[in-house]
Structure formats: structure tokens, C-alpha cells
Design a protein around this motif. Structure first.
Motif, PDB file in Angstrom:
ATOM      1  N   CYS A  32       0.807  -1.226   0.000  1.00  0.00           N
ATOM      2  CA  CYS A  32       0.000   0.000   0.000  1.00  0.00           C
ATOM      3  C   CYS A  32       0.833   1.266   0.000  1.00  0.00           C
ATOM      4  O   CYS A  32       0.367   2.300  -0.474  1.00  0.00           O
ATOM      5  N   VAL A  41      -5.988  -2.613   5.986  1.00  0.00           N
ATOM      6  CA  VAL A  41      -5.903  -3.925   5.337  1.00  0.00           C
ATOM      7  C   VAL A  41      -5.721  -5.022   6.374  1.00  0.00           C
ATOM      8  O   VAL A  41      -6.391  -6.059   6.332  1.00  0.00           O
ATOM      9  N   GLU A  44      -8.922  -5.548   8.240  1.00  0.00           N
ATOM     10  CA  GLU A  44      -9.884  -6.298   7.421  1.00  0.00           C
ATOM     11  C   GLU A  44      -9.550  -7.788   7.397  1.00  0.00           C
ATOM     12  O   GLU A  44     -10.433  -8.642   7.465  1.00  0.00           O
ATOM     13  N   HIS A  73      -3.835 -10.002  -1.007  1.00  0.00           N
ATOM     14  CA  HIS A  73      -4.987  -9.783  -1.896  1.00  0.00           C
ATOM     15  C   HIS A  73      -5.760  -8.535  -1.490  1.00  0.00           C
ATOM     16  O   HIS A  73      -6.143  -7.725  -2.340  1.00  0.00           O
ATOM     17  N   LYS A  74      -6.003  -8.374  -0.200  1.00  0.00           N
ATOM     18  CA  LYS A  74      -6.739  -7.201   0.271  1.00  0.00           C
ATOM     19  C   LYS A  74      -5.959  -5.915   0.010  1.00  0.00           C
ATOM     20  O   LYS A  74      -6.530  -4.900  -0.383  1.00  0.00           O
ATOM     21  N   VAL A  76      -3.701  -5.389  -2.381  1.00  0.00           N
ATOM     22  CA  VAL A  76      -3.727  -5.123  -3.822  1.00  0.00           C
ATOM     23  C   VAL A  76      -5.081  -4.554  -4.223  1.00  0.00           C
ATOM     24  O   VAL A  76      -5.163  -3.614  -5.024  1.00  0.00           O
ATOM     25  N   ASP A  77      -6.154  -5.083  -3.663  1.00  0.00           N
ATOM     26  CA  ASP A  77      -7.491  -4.555  -3.963  1.00  0.00           C
ATOM     27  C   ASP A  77      -7.605  -3.088  -3.563  1.00  0.00           C
ATOM     28  O   ASP A  77      -8.164  -2.272  -4.304  1.00  0.00           O
ATOM     29  N   VAL A  78      -7.070  -2.742  -2.395  1.00  0.00           N
ATOM     30  CA  VAL A  78      -7.117  -1.352  -1.927  1.00  0.00           C
ATOM     31  C   VAL A  78      -6.338  -0.448  -2.872  1.00  0.00           C
ATOM     32  O   VAL A  78      -6.802   0.630  -3.263  1.00  0.00           O
ATOM     33  N   ARG A  80      -5.622  -0.967  -6.023  1.00  0.00           N
ATOM     34  CA  ARG A  80      -6.336  -0.871  -7.298  1.00  0.00           C
ATOM     35  C   ARG A  80      -7.513   0.083  -7.212  1.00  0.00           C
ATOM     36  O   ARG A  80      -7.750   0.880  -8.122  1.00  0.00           O
ATOM     37  N   ARG A  81      -8.271  -0.016  -6.123  1.00  0.00           N
ATOM     38  CA  ARG A  81      -9.418   0.890  -5.955  1.00  0.00           C
ATOM     39  C   ARG A  81      -8.965   2.343  -5.908  1.00  0.00           C
ATOM     40  O   ARG A  81      -9.560   3.203  -6.546  1.00  0.00           O
TER      41      ARG A  81
END
Length: 194
Positions: A32, A41, A44, A73-74, A76-78, A80-81
Motif C-alpha cells: 500500500c 488492510v 480487514e 490480496h486485500k 492489492v485490492d485497496v 487498485r481501488r
């Protein structure tokens, strides 16, 4: 400890956090690059463990590797968002009509998505030990010595798994990624000449 969490034991969750929290935060922070997002993250991830401890399957690997994969994974999702929101904001700042267009670089983004899918498919075809060693090193950011300690095998075994896994990935992926990059470059050259 995971069984304790499954039984609703908050102290078992605290013990898991004490054991894995620093590593999880370190990984999330690397992905991040923002302390606040990394903390979110990790929170979560541990909330996921608390709410659904059955997601962890001991037959597929150890808890630490599973947790760090979940954190990765979480994270990377953050990222990307945030990146997508930033791109949308940049596109619409100058001209609101551009907000709905694909914009420049959409072709490269599509190629990147295809390449990422090919890499995921190739990783899925590796042996479990090869995939685990590569995931911990390249996604988890661990050294070979740390991977050896986490998986309970010798450092030489980790080196062998990484080497053979990378060699197998090259064979599985072949030149398809290079061909796609060459195609994208030639398309850019054509657009540049107009």
C-alpha cells in the motif's frame, strides 16, 4: 489458535494477531505504501479470520501463508481501488465529458489484465510447494531463509523450488507475454507515425 477463533475465543484471535500482526502489517505496508491503508488492510484481514475462520483449510497449507496471502490480496485490492479512483478523478478534472471515455492507455491496461490472467493460470499449474515458495517470496516479500523457516524445509529446498518454479513458469508462459508487449509497442509506433 485457529480452532479457538472458530469457537469464538477472542483471546485466540489476539494470540494470532500477536503472532502474525507485524508480518501482516509489514506486507500490507509494502504493497500500500501508506500506513493508514496498511492498518486498514490488516484489520480487514483479521476481521475476516474472526468472522469466517472456516475459510482457512489446514490441508492446503499453514495458517501464516494463508493469512499473508489474504493480506496481500486485500492490499492489492485497496491499491487498485485507489488507483482507479485517482484515474477517474484526473480524467474528469479537465473535461467532465472525458470521464466516460476509456482514455489513452486503455489498450495497455487490457493487455496487462490479460497478462496477469495468464500468470495466474500458469501459477495454478505449478506444484503446491513451488507455488507456495514463489508466493511467499514475490508476493509476501520474504527472503529464502524466512520462507524456509515458515515452511519447515531447508533453504536449499526453497531455492530449488523457486528455481524450478520460475523455470516452469517460463515454459508455461512461453513468449506470449513478450509477443503482447511487442504488439503493443508496434501499435504505439503506428499511432505515433500518424
Amino acid at each position: 489458535m485457529v480452532e479457538g477463533v472458530a469457537g469464538g475465543s477472542a483471546s485466540a484471535l489476539a494470540a494470532l494477531y500477536d503472532r502474525w500482526g507485524v508480518r501482516a502489517y509489514s506486507l500490507a505496508r509494502r504493497v500500500c505504501a501508506d500506513e493508514g491503508l496498511a492498518e486498514d488492510v490488516v484489520q480487514e484481514a483479521f476481521v475476516t479470520v474472526w468472522r469466517d475462520p472456516g475459510r482457512f483449510d489446514a490441508a492446503r497449507g499453514d495458517f501464516g501463508a494463508w493469512l499473508l496471502t489474504l493480506v496481500h490480496h486485500k492490499a492489492v485490492d485497496v491499491v487498485r481501488r485507489q488507483s482507479a479512483a485517482r484515474r477517474r478523478e484526473e480524467r474528469t478534472e479537465g473535461d467532465p465529458a472525458l470521464g466516460s471515455s476509456a482514455g489513452p492507455g486503455a489498450d495497455l491496461a487490457a493487455l496487462d489484465a490479460v497478462a496477469a490472467g495468464q500468470v495466474r493460470d500458469a501459477l495454478a499449474r505449478l506444484s503446491g510447494p513451488q507455488r507456495q515458495a514463489l508466493a511467499l517470496m514475490y508476493y509476501g516479500g520474504y527472503t529464502q531463509r524466512q520462507v524456509a523457516a515458515m515452511t519447515g524445509v531447508a533453504v536449499g529446498t526453497v531455492k530449488s523450488r523457486v528455481f524450478s518454479g520460475l523455470h516452469r513458469l517460463r515454459d508455461l508462459l512461453g513468449s506470449s507475454l513478450d509477443d503482447r508487449a511487442d504488439d503493443a509497442m508496434s501499435d504505439d509506433d503506428v499511432r505515433g507515425s500518424w
